[in-house]
Write a protein that holds these residues in place. Structure first.
Motif, PDB file in Angstrom:
ATOM      1  N   LYS A  77       0.439  -1.160   0.324  1.00 57.31           N
ATOM      2  CA  LYS A  77       0.169   0.003  -0.147  1.00 57.31           C
ATOM      3  C   LYS A  77       1.216   1.305  -0.043  1.00 57.31           C
ATOM      4  CE  LYS A  77      -3.221   2.277   2.227  1.00 57.31           C
ATOM      5  NZ  LYS A  77      -4.220   2.387   3.992  1.00 57.31           N
ATOM      6  N   GLN A  78       2.291   1.673   0.564  1.00 61.49           N
ATOM      7  CA  GLN A  78       2.727   2.555   0.415  1.00 61.49           C
ATOM      8  C   GLN A  78       3.849   2.739   0.287  1.00 61.49           C
ATOM      9  OE1 GLN A  78       5.515   1.848   4.263  1.00 61.49           O
ATOM     10  NE2 GLN A  78       3.266   2.215   6.093  1.00 61.49           N
ATOM     11  N   GLU A 131      -9.044   4.545  -2.752  1.00 63.19           N
ATOM     12  CA  GLU A 131      -8.703   5.317  -2.040  1.00 63.19           C
ATOM     13  C   GLU A 131      -6.847   5.730  -1.696  1.00 63.19           C
ATOM     14  OE1 GLU A 131      -8.936   3.370   2.259  1.00 63.19           O
ATOM     15  OE2 GLU A 131     -11.410   3.135   1.881  1.00 63.19           O
ATOM     16  N   ILE A 132      -6.471   5.419  -2.346  1.00 61.59           N
ATOM     17  CA  ILE A 132      -4.461   5.360  -3.072  1.00 61.59           C
ATOM     18  C   ILE A 132      -4.953   6.026  -3.955  1.00 61.59           C
ATOM     19  CG2 ILE A 132      -2.517   4.144  -4.092  1.00 61.59           C
ATOM     20  CD1 ILE A 132      -3.018   1.818  -2.414  1.00 61.59           C
ATOM     21  N   ALA A 133      -5.908   5.660  -4.973  1.00 59.27           N
ATOM     22  CA  ALA A 133      -5.836   6.289  -6.869  1.00 59.27           C
ATOM     23  C   ALA A 133      -7.080   6.489  -6.945  1.00 59.27           C
ATOM     24  CB  ALA A 133      -4.384   5.850  -7.716  1.00 59.27           C
ATOM     25  N   TYR A 185       1.945   6.854  -6.871  1.00 61.50           N
ATOM     26  CA  TYR A 185       0.663   7.545  -7.130  1.00 61.50           C
ATOM     27  C   TYR A 185       0.950   9.044  -7.250  1.00 61.50           C
ATOM     28  CZ  TYR A 185      -3.897   9.774  -7.421  1.00 61.50           C
ATOM     29  OH  TYR A 185      -4.800  10.930  -7.229  1.00 61.50           O
ATOM     30  N   LYS A 186       1.390   9.366  -6.139  1.00 67.86           N
ATOM     31  CA  LYS A 186       2.161  10.745  -5.995  1.00 67.86           C
ATOM     32  C   LYS A 186       3.284  11.312  -7.282  1.00 67.86           C
ATOM     33  CE  LYS A 186       2.101  10.723  -0.434  1.00 67.86           C
ATOM     34  NZ  LYS A 186       2.582  11.501   0.210  1.00 67.86           N
ATOM     35  N   GLU A 208       0.540   3.810  -3.055  1.00 68.48           N
ATOM     36  CA  GLU A 208       0.876   5.220  -2.562  1.00 68.48           C
ATOM     37  C   GLU A 208       1.908   6.840  -2.720  1.00 68.48           C
ATOM     38  OE1 GLU A 208      -1.762   5.150   1.340  1.00 68.48           O
ATOM     39  OE2 GLU A 208       0.156   4.691   1.899  1.00 68.48           O
TER      40      GLU A 208
END
Length: 529
Positions: A91-92, A130-132, A98-99, A95
């Protein structure tokens, strides 16, 4: 005019333990073998270059008999999730990726494996949302027979509650029938169809990075299947021709041709066989089933850990036989992906009905077998493409999938060799690490790095000589090149993998600490440490 290589231990692979200390090379082929003094006396002034190996150990050039070279390059470019051991870590990483992703880009990740997570978590699309939330996401499972996508990707592909499962695939759904974002086999293709086409520059970058990485780990060649996935045959094959030019880059690429790429190959005027000294078009590639990790490998009996399913047949028996018939009309061999025993049964039935009159067919993976299937294979001109590293990555969880009795004849490399079946060794990179030394270690030890036991199904361990044969003479035999590749003897190509240790005699775990000193193709040093 030729080259004298000397002061090394050359393993000829003609017989176990046979070595020489020098070779004389002319025009890319081995002209003479023996020791330095003998060859200097024999060839005298014809020797225009001498290379002192400083006591190194020289093997016939290692060749990976089954991989996806461009896919391996993509793994070097994209977000690599193959070493992730916690769902939270994955997940990290997503995330953070995605940034970095700009507007209108897709977010790609490769190699996740829920079996590496303590809780074996498979992300739901809502968690990926939720992430993207505004970026389509496509995350390929390690087996490349399944993918995770978010809601944005599902919408772009038009996948809804009412979308039917495609032939050879499964859209995994929740209790309300809604897609969860987990797509198996051909279901993932529904999303792939809406992913923007890759550019020539991207394919060239991935291919170039991959080949240099293969040189680094001692590979002089590979049998690869890439020609269907990057805008079709022509665009992909053009990049192979551009990169492997036979001058700056010498790498022996044998290209399997996905059955859906075959018509374009023919329209472009190509057929099975040699295109250049370093590029060959090989067998028609056909998928008969999926993989054990996602429970899409097609089994004759249901999965032990989920008796409601037996896997997925990519083709009906009729469809598979029609593909065989098409190949035979072109006098082409086939290479059939068969992991489950039901898929192997389908493949053998098709091969028996449409026999090959010349050459050798290939069965890729052959992970689940039984005595009857082995006897049928022995009657056919088939090569078995094995991936020893799967033992290290799939055990122990695969025992839950197959059960106590069925596992006894699964990943049974020693049994297959004992029955006289010809086997070649590969990695299936990017699914597994491309390093052939990892495959050789797994074939010998049948355990993961760092594990302290006698190996999974230890009776199936190969000797070091048998393991090295898979990646040398075995790979050569698979493509009918056993009279010119895979050994160090007169008349064979000057392709060498040069190591700093004798992997036949050292402790098997020390193979993992062995260094590649040189990778030599056509008497040309393509990599030097």
């Amino acid at each position: 005019m030729g080259t004298l290589w000397f002061n090394g231990t050359f393993f000829t692979m003609e017989e176990e333990g046979e070595t020489i200390s020098a070779v004389y090379i002319k025009d890319g082929f081995i002209e003479g073998t023996g020791n330095k003094e003998q060859l200097e006396e024999r060839y005298g002034r014809l020797i225009t270059k001498k290379i002192n190996l400083q006591g190194a150990f020289v093997y016939p050039g290692f060749v990976d008999s089954h991989l996806h070279i461009i896919g391996h390059g993509e793994k070097l470019i994209r977000l690599d999730l193959s070493d992730v051991e916690q769902a939270e870590e994955m997940k990290q990483l997503l995330e953070a990726k995605y940034k970095e992703t700009t507007k209108n880009q897709w977010l790609f990740g490769d190699g996740w494996n829920e079996n590496n997570f303590p809780d074996r978590k498979i992300f739901h699309r809502s968690e990926l949302d939720e992430i993207a939330p505004d970026t389509p996401m496509f995350l390929t499972r390690v087996c490349r027979h399944a993918a995770l996508v978010n809601t944005k990707a599902l919408k772009l592909a038009g996948i809804t509650k009412d979308t039917e499962d495609p032939v050879g695939g499964v859209i995994v759904r929740d209790n309300q029938g809604e897609p969860t974002g987990f797509l198996l086999d051909t279901a993932a293709d529904l999303v792939k169809e809406v992913i923007p086409d890759v550019t020539n520059e991207y394919v060239a970058q991935a291919l170039g990075l991959a080949i240099h990485d293969l040189f680094r780990v001692g590979l002089v060649g590979g049998h690869t299947e890439d020609l269907h996935y990057y805008n079709g045959f022509k665009q992909t094959f053009d990049q192979f021709k551009n990169i492997i030019d036979g001058e700056e880059i010498k790498f022996r690429a044998h290209l399997l041709v996905h059955h859906e790429a075959t018509p374009e190959m023919e329209r472009e005027g190509y057929k099975t066989g040699e295109v250049t000294p370093f590029l060959e078009l090989g067998a028609m590639k056909i998928f008969a089933d999926g993989a054990l990790g996602g429970r899409t490998a097609y089994l004759q009996s249901p999965y032990t850990d989920d008796p409601s399913i037996s896997g997925v047949a990519i083709h009906s028996q009729e469809s598979l036989e029609n593909l065989l018939k098409q190949a035979r009309e072109k006098e082409s061999p086939v290479a059939i992906h068969t992991i489950g025993d039901a898929a192997l049964n389908m493949a053998l039935t098709a091969l028996e009905k449409h026999p090959l009159l010349k050459g050798r067919d290939r069965l890729i993976h052959v992970q689940v077998v039984d005595d009857t299937l082995i006897e049928r294979m022995k009657k056919l001109p088939v090569i078995l493409d094995l991936q020893p590293r799967f033992v290290a990555s799939d055990f122990p969880w695969v025992m839950e999938r197959l059960g106590e009795e069925r596992i006894k004849q699964s990943f049974a490399w020693k049994t297959l060799l004992h029955h006289g079946l010809h086997c070649a060794g590969g990695s299936d990179a990017p699914i597994e690490p491309v390093d052939p030394l990892l495959g050789i270690h797994a074939a010998i030890t049948r355990k993961r790095i760092g594990e302290d036991h006698n190996g999974y199904l230890p009776e199936q361990k190969l000797t070091p000589y048998e393991a090295v044969q898979l990646f040398t003479s075995g790979s050569a035999f698979a493509i009918e090149k056993e009279h010119e590749r895979g050994k160090i003897t007169k008349g064979y190509v000057a392709d060498f993998t040069v190591l700093d240790q004798n992997i036949f005699t050292i402790d098997p775990d020390d193979i993992l600490e062995t260094n590649v000193l040189m990778t030599v193709v056509d008497n040309t040093i393509m990599y030097q440490k």
